[in-house]
Design an enzyme around this catalytic site. Structure first.
Site, short mmCIF file in Angstrom:
data_model
loop_
_atom_site.label_atom_id
_atom_site.label_comp_id
_atom_site.label_asym_id
_atom_site.label_seq_id
_atom_site.Cartn_x
_atom_site.Cartn_y
_atom_site.Cartn_z
N LYS A 315 0.83 -1.20 0.00
CA LYS A 315 0.00 0.00 0.00
C LYS A 315 0.87 1.26 0.00
CE LYS A 315 -3.79 -1.96 2.79
NZ LYS A 315 -4.91 -1.75 1.85
N ASP A 385 -3.36 -7.59 -1.89
CA ASP A 385 -4.02 -6.61 -1.02
C ASP A 385 -5.53 -6.86 -0.93
OD1 ASP A 385 -4.12 -4.49 0.72
OD2 ASP A 385 -4.29 -2.96 -0.84
N ARG A 389 -10.89 -11.11 1.92
CA ARG A 389 -11.89 -12.07 1.42
C ARG A 389 -11.39 -13.51 1.53
NH1 ARG A 389 -12.29 -9.25 -4.28
NH2 ARG A 389 -11.82 -7.53 -2.86
#
Length: 535
Positions: A315, A385, A389
């Site tokens: 990120k 990233d 899930r």
């Protein structure tokens, strides 16, 4: 009042709060003997007709009891009555040698005009939040909400007070607590329905408020302290304290159960992943409960990523600064089950927490990898990233096949797309059950949390089909609707169970590290479970 928090931080929690319904109007109220220890808050509404503001019965009683023209004071101080407006009037005291008296001798010298707007739930929550600085510095605060006192009004107002009273943990110099009382009592005044019913409502709202504060505190703990094992230990402590059962499963167990998604996510970190379950069974001996048929069983799955670097898809600096809050879904689930346990709700609840840190190293998982999930589904990794899930899918599949619940609800800071679509004050949710979706919407509204149901379009499902595995982790290039695509991915693992997914990526935290966690989701989840038990 300062005490040590779960990580050794100094937590300036402020005064202990107690909510009371004495069954008195302002005219008959018995304030504290020390006038300086009390305050009286009088609700005012925006102007109607030629009036400056619209006073309620309590304002008229207060004017007569204090012997002052409150309407004139409101005009002088330019009081508008808008929700959350607080105007503090400190009435003068005579010199100690004076032999004269004042009409308000023996009454609280602090009088507050409290704006309540049009008395909706949102307005009363705003009023409760805004009055907190007054409450925290007085032993007793009498509150007249300006209309017939109802459970809905008390619920909303207490929720606002509890939200405002949260103080983030500190890890430095001991905070200055000068001027704070040790215990603050809030007394609701005015004509009302049953005082017992209102008191029960106040206790209910206060319990949910404390649960939300706990979720916020867990979320605000720095990630150099909040490792997966640290969070698991807090769950065990909570279970012991609240009479629940907790199980913590290590990396070896995850491997034996085929949790390929969670193991892949945690592979790049020094601290290994783990898996936690919290189980609540109501106490039939408490509160006169009587159970006939077996109680419904609800499962809440909370995303527990204790820090998210993005993995090899690292990120940027700005969004990474917020990533200690990427376990806000797990915190919301923990807060919700804590509230349910304290309220002894007649429902079976299991919280399931896949916990890991998504970091990067030579061992980190990569784009192009194929992982096998707990139910045997193979997934092509397309974005490291999009780790949440994977962790959730393993947990949902395990819960479905192992626990056979009546409903599965997952909550997660899952996608930036949800924030782009709905902003920072409304969470997206998805469900395969209209009845469960209705419960979610109604529960969120009663707790002051905004949610919006988004669709699960069948036409989009092919976008997560993979040529080399059962599923792609993310949708094919050019397929937008990122929050929907993440929900469609999770739906595959819920099977035929009634399932609901709550994406709190936009609502669980402020837009900067200074703003901290919001505890979003605790109110919705806890109230949903209470409503499900009452069905």
């Amino acid at each position: 009042m300062t005490e040590t928090g779960p990580s050794g931080a100094e937590n300036p929690r402020g005064p202990e709060l107690r909510f009371e319904v004495p069954g008195e109007t302002v005219a008959a109220w018995s304030p504290p003997r020390d006038p300086s220890a009390g305050a009286l808050a009088i609700a005012v509404r925006p102007p109607g007709g030629d009036e400056v503001v619209r006073p309620g019965p309590g304002a008229i009683d207060a004017a007569l009891r204090y012997g002052i023209d409150l309407s004139d004071l409101a005009e002088r101080y330019r009081v508008t009555g808008r929700a959350g407006e607080v105007t503090v009037i400190e009435l003068p005291r005579l010199h100690e040698r004076s032999r004269r008296s004042l009409p308000w001798d023996g009454l609280p010298a602090t009088v507050v005009f409290l704006g309540v707007g049009d008395l909706t739930g949102d307005c009363l929550r705003s009023a409760g939040e805004a009055l907190w600085p007054v409450i925290r510095s007085h032993e007793v605060t009498g509150v007249d909400l300006g209309a017939s006192l109802t459970s809905q009004a008390v619920d909303a107002f207490v929720t606002g007070v509890m939200s405002a009273s949260y103080v983030r943990p500190r890890y430095g110099k001991k905070p200055d607590d000068d001027g704070l009382v040790l215990e603050a009592v809030i007394q609701f005044l005015g004509a009302s329905q049953s005082a017992g019913e209102l008191s029960a409502t106040a206790r209910f709202a206060a319990q949910l408020g404390r649960a939300a504060q706990m979720a916020r505190e867990l979320t605000d703990v720095p990630s150099n302290i909040k490792s997966p094992s640290w969070l698991a230990a807090r769950c065990v402590e909570l279970a012991e304290r609240e009479g629940m059962s907790a199980s913590v499963y290590d990396e070896a167990w995850l491997r034996s159960q085929g949790f390929g998604g969670l193991l892949a996510v945690g592979r790049g970190a020094e601290t290994p992943p783990c898996f936690v379950t919290l189980t609540y069974e109501p106490d039939a001996t408490a509160g006169g409960l009587s159970f006939g048929a077996e109680l419904p069983h609800y499962v809440i799955v909370g995303k527990g990523i204790t820090f998210d670097t993005g993995g090899l898809a690292i990120k940027p600096r700005e969004p990474m600064a917020l990533m200690k809050t990427d376990m806000a879904g797990a915190a919301a689930a923990i807060g919700a089950i804590a509230a349910i346990a304290r309220l002894n709700v007649s429902l079976r609840v299991t919280v399931v927490l896949p916990i890991a840190e998504n970091s990067f190293s030579g061992a980190a998982y990569r784009a192009g990898d194929i992982v096998t999930m707990a139910d045997g589904t193979t997934v092509e990794i397309t974005n490291t990233d999009a780790e949440g899930r994977l962790a959730l899918a393993d947990a949902i599949a395990w819960a479905r096949t192992t626990l056979s619940p009546d409903a599965i609800i997952d909550v997660a800071t899952l996608t930036g797309a949800a924030r782009l679509a709905l902003g920072t004050r409304t969470a997206a949710f998805y469900s395969t059950s209209d009845a469960l979706a209705e419960l979610c919407s109604d529960s969120a509204a009663s707790g002051g949390e905004n949610v919006w149901r988004l669709p699960l379009p069948a036409a989009y499902r092919s976008a997560i089909d993979s040529r080399i595995a059962d599923l792609r982790q993310t949708a094919i290039e050019g397929q937008h609707a990122g929050s929907i695509m993440a929900a469609l991915f999770l739906e595959r693992f819920a099977g035929e169970a009634d399932w609901l997914h709550l994406d709190i990526a936009g609502t669980a935290r402020g837009s900067s590290p200074r703003q901290g966690a919001t505890g979003f989701g605790v109110q919705t989840l806890a109230r949903l479970l209470v409503a499900a038990a009452d069905r």
